[in-house]
Write an enzyme that holds these catalytic residues in place. Structure first.
Site, PDB file in Angstrom:
ATOM      1  N   THR A 121       0.717  -2.810   8.477  1.00 47.24           N
ATOM      2  CA  THR A 121      -0.322  -2.600   7.742  1.00 47.24           C
ATOM      3  C   THR A 121      -1.544  -2.436   9.293  1.00 47.24           C
ATOM      4  O   THR A 121      -1.613  -3.605  10.187  1.00 47.24           O
ATOM      5  CB  THR A 121      -0.913  -3.182   6.855  1.00 47.24           C
ATOM      6  OG1 THR A 121      -2.428  -2.531   6.777  1.00 47.24           O
ATOM      7  CG2 THR A 121      -1.192  -4.692   6.922  1.00 47.24           C
ATOM      8  N   CYS A 127       1.252  15.508 -15.471  1.00 47.78           N
ATOM      9  CA  CYS A 127       0.708  16.191 -15.419  1.00 47.78           C
ATOM     10  C   CYS A 127      -0.893  16.574 -16.371  1.00 47.78           C
ATOM     11  O   CYS A 127      -0.894  15.760 -16.967  1.00 47.78           O
ATOM     12  CB  CYS A 127       0.606  17.331 -16.693  1.00 47.78           C
ATOM     13  SG  CYS A 127       0.336  19.339 -17.518  1.00 47.78           S
ATOM     14  N   GLN A 166       0.790  -1.212  -0.193  1.00 50.45           N
ATOM     15  CA  GLN A 166       0.164   0.293  -0.002  1.00 50.45           C
ATOM     16  C   GLN A 166       0.648   1.603   0.106  1.00 50.45           C
ATOM     17  O   GLN A 166       0.471   2.892   0.406  1.00 50.45           O
ATOM     18  CB  GLN A 166      -0.768  -0.173   1.007  1.00 50.45           C
ATOM     19  CG  GLN A 166      -1.677  -1.222   1.040  1.00 50.45           C
ATOM     20  CD  GLN A 166      -2.416  -1.729   2.812  1.00 50.45           C
ATOM     21  OE1 GLN A 166      -2.885  -0.652   3.190  1.00 50.45           O
ATOM     22  NE2 GLN A 166      -1.580  -2.699   3.204  1.00 50.45           N
ATOM     23  N   ASP A 189       6.113   4.730  -1.315  1.00 51.12           N
ATOM     24  CA  ASP A 189       7.270   5.083  -1.191  1.00 51.12           C
ATOM     25  C   ASP A 189       8.366   4.250  -2.306  1.00 51.12           C
ATOM     26  O   ASP A 189       9.858   4.436  -2.025  1.00 51.12           O
ATOM     27  CB  ASP A 189       8.054   5.067   0.052  1.00 51.12           C
ATOM     28  CG  ASP A 189       7.905   3.587   0.862  1.00 51.12           C
ATOM     29  OD1 ASP A 189       8.121   2.832  -0.193  1.00 51.12           O
ATOM     30  OD2 ASP A 189       7.957   4.015   2.328  1.00 51.12           O
ATOM     31  N   ASN A 221       3.851  -7.047  13.408  1.00 43.31           N
ATOM     32  CA  ASN A 221       3.330  -5.267  13.417  1.00 43.31           C
ATOM     33  C   ASN A 221       3.198  -5.428  15.345  1.00 43.31           C
ATOM     34  O   ASN A 221       3.299  -5.704  15.968  1.00 43.31           O
ATOM     35  CB  ASN A 221       1.895  -5.443  13.445  1.00 43.31           C
ATOM     36  CG  ASN A 221       1.136  -3.559  13.255  1.00 43.31           C
ATOM     37  OD1 ASN A 221       1.297  -3.288  14.305  1.00 43.31           O
ATOM     38  ND2 ASN A 221       0.456  -3.980  11.944  1.00 43.31           N
ATOM     39  N   HIS A 228      -1.267   1.128  -4.615  1.00 47.47           N
ATOM     40  CA  HIS A 228      -1.977   3.151  -4.277  1.00 47.47           C
ATOM     41  C   HIS A 228      -0.630   3.643  -4.950  1.00 47.47           C
ATOM     42  O   HIS A 228      -1.016   4.559  -4.479  1.00 47.47           O
ATOM     43  CB  HIS A 228      -2.222   3.472  -2.933  1.00 47.47           C
ATOM     44  CG  HIS A 228      -2.840   2.540  -1.803  1.00 47.47           C
ATOM     45  ND1 HIS A 228      -2.861   2.244  -0.436  1.00 47.47           N
ATOM     46  CD2 HIS A 228      -4.596   1.702  -1.981  1.00 47.47           C
ATOM     47  CE1 HIS A 228      -4.431   1.960  -0.152  1.00 47.47           C
ATOM     48  NE2 HIS A 228      -5.397   1.181  -0.813  1.00 47.47           N
TER      49      HIS A 228
HETATM   50  N1  APR Z   1       6.986  -2.565  12.472  1.00 49.85           N
HETATM   51  C1  APR Z   1       5.367  -2.749  11.934  1.00 49.85           C
HETATM   52  N2  APR Z   1       4.254  -2.526  12.289  1.00 49.85           N
HETATM   53  C2  APR Z   1       4.331  -1.000  13.117  1.00 49.85           C
HETATM   54  C3  APR Z   1       5.750   0.162  13.072  1.00 49.85           C
HETATM   55  C4  APR Z   1       7.112  -1.071  12.477  1.00 49.85           C
HETATM   56  N3  APR Z   1       7.861  -0.177  13.368  1.00 49.85           N
HETATM   57  N4  APR Z   1       5.195   1.024  13.441  1.00 49.85           N
HETATM   58  C5  APR Z   1       3.739   1.105  13.153  1.00 49.85           C
HETATM   59  N5  APR Z   1       3.788  -0.734  12.392  1.00 49.85           N
HETATM   60  C6  APR Z   1       2.236  -0.734  12.716  1.00 49.85           C
HETATM   61  C7  APR Z   1       1.084   0.550  13.226  1.00 49.85           C
HETATM   62  O1  APR Z   1       0.741  -0.468  14.146  1.00 49.85           O
HETATM   63  C8  APR Z   1       0.214  -0.128  12.265  1.00 49.85           C
HETATM   64  O2  APR Z   1      -0.658  -1.200  12.606  1.00 49.85           O
HETATM   65  O3  APR Z   1       1.787  -0.810  10.840  1.00 49.85           O
HETATM   66  C9  APR Z   1       0.759  -0.097  10.771  1.00 49.85           C
HETATM   67  C10 APR Z   1       0.234   1.225  10.280  1.00 49.85           C
HETATM   68  O4  APR Z   1      -1.201   1.584  10.091  1.00 49.85           O
HETATM   69  P1  APR Z   1      -1.342   2.790   8.879  1.00 49.85           P
HETATM   70  O5  APR Z   1      -0.447   4.100   9.377  1.00 49.85           O
HETATM   71  O6  APR Z   1      -2.479   2.864   8.791  1.00 49.85           O
HETATM   72  O7  APR Z   1      -0.603   2.564   7.859  1.00 49.85           O
HETATM   73  P2  APR Z   1      -1.124   1.031   6.537  1.00 49.85           P
HETATM   74  O8  APR Z   1      -2.595   0.211   6.290  1.00 49.85           O
HETATM   75  O9  APR Z   1      -0.700   1.198   4.906  1.00 49.85           O
HETATM   76  O10 APR Z   1      -2.409   2.687   5.500  1.00 49.85           O
HETATM   77  C11 APR Z   1      -3.479   2.273   4.257  1.00 49.85           C
HETATM   78  O11 APR Z   1      -4.122   4.309   4.452  1.00 49.85           O
HETATM   79  O12 APR Z   1      -4.587   6.485   4.732  1.00 49.85           O
HETATM   80  C12 APR Z   1      -3.621   5.547   3.911  1.00 49.85           C
HETATM   81  O13 APR Z   1      -3.891   5.272   1.273  1.00 49.85           O
HETATM   82  C13 APR Z   1      -2.394   5.783   2.433  1.00 49.85           C
HETATM   83  O14 APR Z   1      -1.857   2.956   2.068  1.00 49.85           O
HETATM   84  C14 APR Z   1      -2.309   3.750   3.259  1.00 49.85           C
HETATM   85  C15 APR Z   1      -3.601   3.456   3.534  1.00 49.85           C
END
Ligand code: APR
Length: 248
Positions: free
Chosen positions: A186, A125, A99, A102, A211, A117
């Site tokens: 995630t 453009c 998702q 980067d 996680n 994503h």
């Molecule tokens: N190692 C493992 N997990 C981690 C770490 C780490 N060092 N730091 C944070 N986390 C976990 C958090 O506990 C959380 O469950 O990573 C997760 C990050 O969640 P989100 O910020 O919601 O990211 P993501 O799931 O990728 O979001 C999905 O939402 O708005 C958007 O488009 C954006 O692709 C993104 C989508």
């Protein structure tokens, strides 16, 4: 848990990974939700929805995209990205569905990455469609513009936009085919990405989560959670997989 995951990965036939923002936290990129999350500071509907971008692109560039550019330009793959690339080299991981926008999986050496994503590496453009690398974009006047005068947008999927259909259908197919779905960093709260591990589970795969915290998948869909930071956990898992491989 580390030994269990290494054992499961070593004997699996078809491993797919689903990654999210948490995998890049140890590379210095903030997540969206939870501690230090971007959406804790700004409202995604105000800054990350396509309607918000179209009605005031300068504001979205200023508050969201400029900051992302600064962070992503500097970021390097960490042990979790490198660990997944190593698992591909060992013939264990077939494809990563990410998702993240980067590009750090590709920078670590993974060759089959579905950017669910989109990606932040390129801008296009809005008027003529011409593309240019994000790192070459001049930031002195926002929103940045193409040579034709049109506004540039990142090739990421904004809220309110569709997942590219080819990415969605291939991800769903892989989710059905794999025997292990490795879900790393995630929150599993954004659709349709969050249904990918559910499809795998329903198709008979084992779902392993890495996680720092439990997620909505943890006690219902995942077979087990390896609780910890992705880089550190992946380093330990890959070391154990390599040891098992050496022992045959
Ligand atoms: N190692 C493992 N997990 C981690 C770490 C780490 N060092 N730091 C944070 N986390 C976990 C958090 O506990 C959380 O469950 O990573 C997760 C990050 O969640 P989100 O910020 O919601 O990211 P993501 O799931 O990728 O979001 C999905 O939402 O708005 C958007 O488009 C954006 O692709 C993104 C989508």
């Amino acid at each position: 848990m580390i030994r269990k995951a290494a054992g499961d990965l070593t004997t699996a036939k078809y491993v797919i990974a689903l990654t999210g923002a948490g995998i890049s936290v140890e590379s210095g990129i903030p997540p969206f939700r939870g501690k230090d999350g971007i959406w804790e500071k700004i409202d995604p509907m105000e800054y990350a929805h396509i309607d918000a971008f179209m009605s005031d692109p300068g504001k979205v560039w200023d508050v969201l995209i400029r900051g992302m550019k600064d962070v992503v330009d500097q970021a390097l793959p960490n042990d979790a990205h490198k660990g997944l690339a190593r698992l591909e080299e060992l013939g264990i991981i077939k494809t990563i569905i990410t998702q993240n926008v980067d590009g750090l999986h590709q920078a670590a050496g993974s060759t089959d990455v579905i950017e669910f994503h989109g990606n932040f590496a390129w801008q296009s453009c809005l008027d003529c469609g011409r593309r240019c690398p994000t790192r070459t974009v001049e930031m002195d006047r926002l929103p940045p513009r193409c040579a034709c005068g049109g506004i540039l947008r990142p090739e990421c999927v904004f809220f309110g936009e569709q997942i590219p259909p080819r990415h969605l259908s291939r991800s769903q197919l892989l989710a059905m085919q794999c025997d292990i779905m490795l879900v790393i960093g995630t929150s599993a709260t954004v659709q349709p990405a969050a249904t990918i591990p559910i499809i795998s589970k329903q198709s008979g795969a084992r779902v392993i989560e890495i996680n720092t915290e439990p997620t909505p998948l943890t006690h219902s869909v995942s077979d087990y959670l390896i609780a910890g930071r992705a880089g550190e956990m992946m380093h330990r898992i890959v070391t154990e997989v390599e040891r098992k491989k050496r022992q045959g």
